[in-house]
Scaffold this active site. Structure first.
Site, PDB file in Angstrom:
ATOM      1  N   HIS A 169      21.682 -70.026 -26.947  1.00 31.93           N
ATOM      2  CA  HIS A 169      22.301 -71.053 -26.087  1.00 31.93           C
ATOM      3  C   HIS A 169      21.455 -72.326 -25.925  1.00 31.93           C
ATOM      4  O   HIS A 169      21.320 -72.858 -24.823  1.00 31.93           O
ATOM      5  CB  HIS A 169      22.601 -70.467 -24.715  1.00 31.93           C
ATOM      6  CG  HIS A 169      23.739 -69.487 -24.687  1.00 31.93           C
ATOM      7  ND1 HIS A 169      24.790 -69.522 -25.589  1.00 31.93           N
ATOM      8  CD2 HIS A 169      23.989 -68.437 -23.852  1.00 31.93           C
ATOM      9  CE1 HIS A 169      25.643 -68.524 -25.291  1.00 31.93           C
ATOM     10  NE2 HIS A 169      25.191 -67.860 -24.264  1.00 31.93           N
ATOM     11  N   HIS A 219      30.869 -71.582 -20.608  1.00 32.71           N
ATOM     12  CA  HIS A 219      30.406 -70.212 -20.333  1.00 32.71           C
ATOM     13  C   HIS A 219      30.787 -69.719 -18.933  1.00 32.71           C
ATOM     14  O   HIS A 219      29.975 -69.120 -18.237  1.00 32.71           O
ATOM     15  CB  HIS A 219      28.884 -70.160 -20.523  1.00 32.71           C
ATOM     16  CG  HIS A 219      28.351 -68.809 -20.912  1.00 32.71           C
ATOM     17  ND1 HIS A 219      28.496 -67.699 -20.110  1.00 32.71           N
ATOM     18  CD2 HIS A 219      27.677 -68.398 -22.012  1.00 32.71           C
ATOM     19  CE1 HIS A 219      27.910 -66.659 -20.703  1.00 32.71           C
ATOM     20  NE2 HIS A 219      27.420 -67.057 -21.865  1.00 32.71           N
ATOM     21  N   GLU A 224      34.315 -67.497 -24.502  1.00 32.17           N
ATOM     22  CA  GLU A 224      33.567 -68.674 -24.977  1.00 32.17           C
ATOM     23  C   GLU A 224      34.082 -69.079 -26.348  1.00 32.17           C
ATOM     24  O   GLU A 224      33.653 -68.533 -27.362  1.00 32.17           O
ATOM     25  CB  GLU A 224      32.074 -68.348 -25.048  1.00 32.17           C
ATOM     26  CG  GLU A 224      31.481 -67.782 -23.773  1.00 32.17           C
ATOM     27  CD  GLU A 224      30.218 -66.966 -24.051  1.00 32.17           C
ATOM     28  OE1 GLU A 224      29.260 -67.521 -24.631  1.00 32.17           O
ATOM     29  OE2 GLU A 224      30.187 -65.772 -23.696  1.00 32.17           O
TER      30      GLU A 224
END
Length: 339
Positions: A96, A171, A303
């Site tokens: 991420h 997210h 996501e």
């Protein structure tokens, strides 16, 4: 620099649904939507104030992650003959966007509108070399209520001077019964994916694109999450290949989630090639809004994304974006009730 600006909380409301957002991480802090009796509940996990987000207590609650969402194997990739090394923040991989991804920076607010379709647009400039990624990139994220119970997110990113890799994801952790209502095993889900990308022991795709038929990943028809989740070691945390949904306004039907207790339904539409379906397996005793304590599998994440580790898998859709090109990614969250 935007870094020195204070994060603030903003609200988008159209009289039926209300979304609270902050320019810290472009985070959705709360989403209030009605159930079948018109009763509002907040259907996303999060915190009441900004401090816990800024103190790093959030397992990516509600944020936009980037420059590249999900995992990059061993934190390494080669682009145009140059090897790049990224922070290993989820050993042995980079996750991420690294230690300080787009979820942990203050974005500029460049536009805010009220009225029947209220919106807010966040902008962030990511410099060459930030968290190990090459090239300057300007990113925008526009959240907009486009109908009484529909939220649209448009993400764009424009590289300047150098090619780079970009894969943004939103997210949010959803629980349609309400953020504080326990696990999501009673929710049902349908995902328009006839293939999934299987993963290794560190949750990185192996490169295979596997048919879901006959596996616990076959969610092509409405499936109660609790009926299959135990067949997936640790729970779902996998990229589904969005390849069989109907189209609407240029977007694919990615997923449909239902909660029987409130009759709330969420339909998700996107133009991304994949979607990580994640059942909050790593959430463990997080103190959230209103004194709620969030435990394992107390929410689900949808996501939409490019495939994880795509830069190291030539058979996956490319996430390379060159100067003169524009990365675009849209998600539409359509709420309703099952009468």
């Amino acid at each position: 620099m935007a870094e020195n600006r204070n994060p603030e909380i903003f609200e988008l409301s159209n009289g039926t649904m209300t979304v609270k957002l902050t320019n810290f991480g472009a985070i959705m802090m709360s989403v209030l939507v009605p159930d079948s009796n018109g009763k509002l509940a907040d259907v996303v996990l999060g915190f009441d104030s900004l401090e816990p987000y800024m103190q790093g207590k959030s397992p990516y609650f509600g944020c936009i992650v980037g420059r590249v969402a999900n995992r990059i194997k061993n934190g390494k990739f080669t682009l145009e003959g140059v090897e790049h090394s990224l922070p290993i923040n989820k050993p042995p991989n980079s996750l991420h966007g690294g230690h300080k991804g787009f979820d942990k920076v203050v974005w500029d607010v460049i536009d805010k509108a009220g009225g029947e379709t209220p919106s807010i647009t966040f902008k962030y400039f990511s410099g060459d070399g930030e968290e190990g990624y090459p090239g300057d990139v300007t990113v925008t994220a526009k959240y907009r209520l486009i109908s009484r119970t529909t939220l649209r997110l448009d993400m764009e990113a424009v590289p300047e001077k150098k090619p780079t890799i970009i894969n943004l994801a939103q997210h949010t952790y959803w629980n349609l019964a309400g953020h504080n209502s326990g696990n999501i095993h009673d929710h049902s889900i349908q995902i328009w994916a006839s293939h999934v990308t299987p993963v290794d022991e560190y949750t990185v795709p192996t490169g295979e694109i596997m048919p879901v038929k006959g596996t616990p990943f076959d969610l092509t028809t409405e499936t109660k999450i609790g009926s299959k989740i135990d067949k997936v070691p640790g729970g779902y945390d996998h990229n589904f290949v969005l390849d069989c949904g109907e189209m609407k306004n240029g977007l694919k039907h990615a997923a449909k989630v239902k909660d029987p207790s409130s009759s709330r339904v969420l339909n998700l539409w996107t133009d991304a090639p994949g979607m990580q379906f994640y059942t909050a397996n790593y959430v463990n005793g997080v103190s959230g809004k209103g004194g709620a304590v969030y435990e394992k599998q107390s929410a689900l994440c949808l996501e939409t994304q490019g495939f994880p580790n795509a830069i190291n898998q030539p058979n996956f859709p490319s996430i390379v974006v060159k100067p003169g090109e524009k990365y675009k990614h849209t998600m539409v969250f359509e709420f309703s009730v099952d009468k």
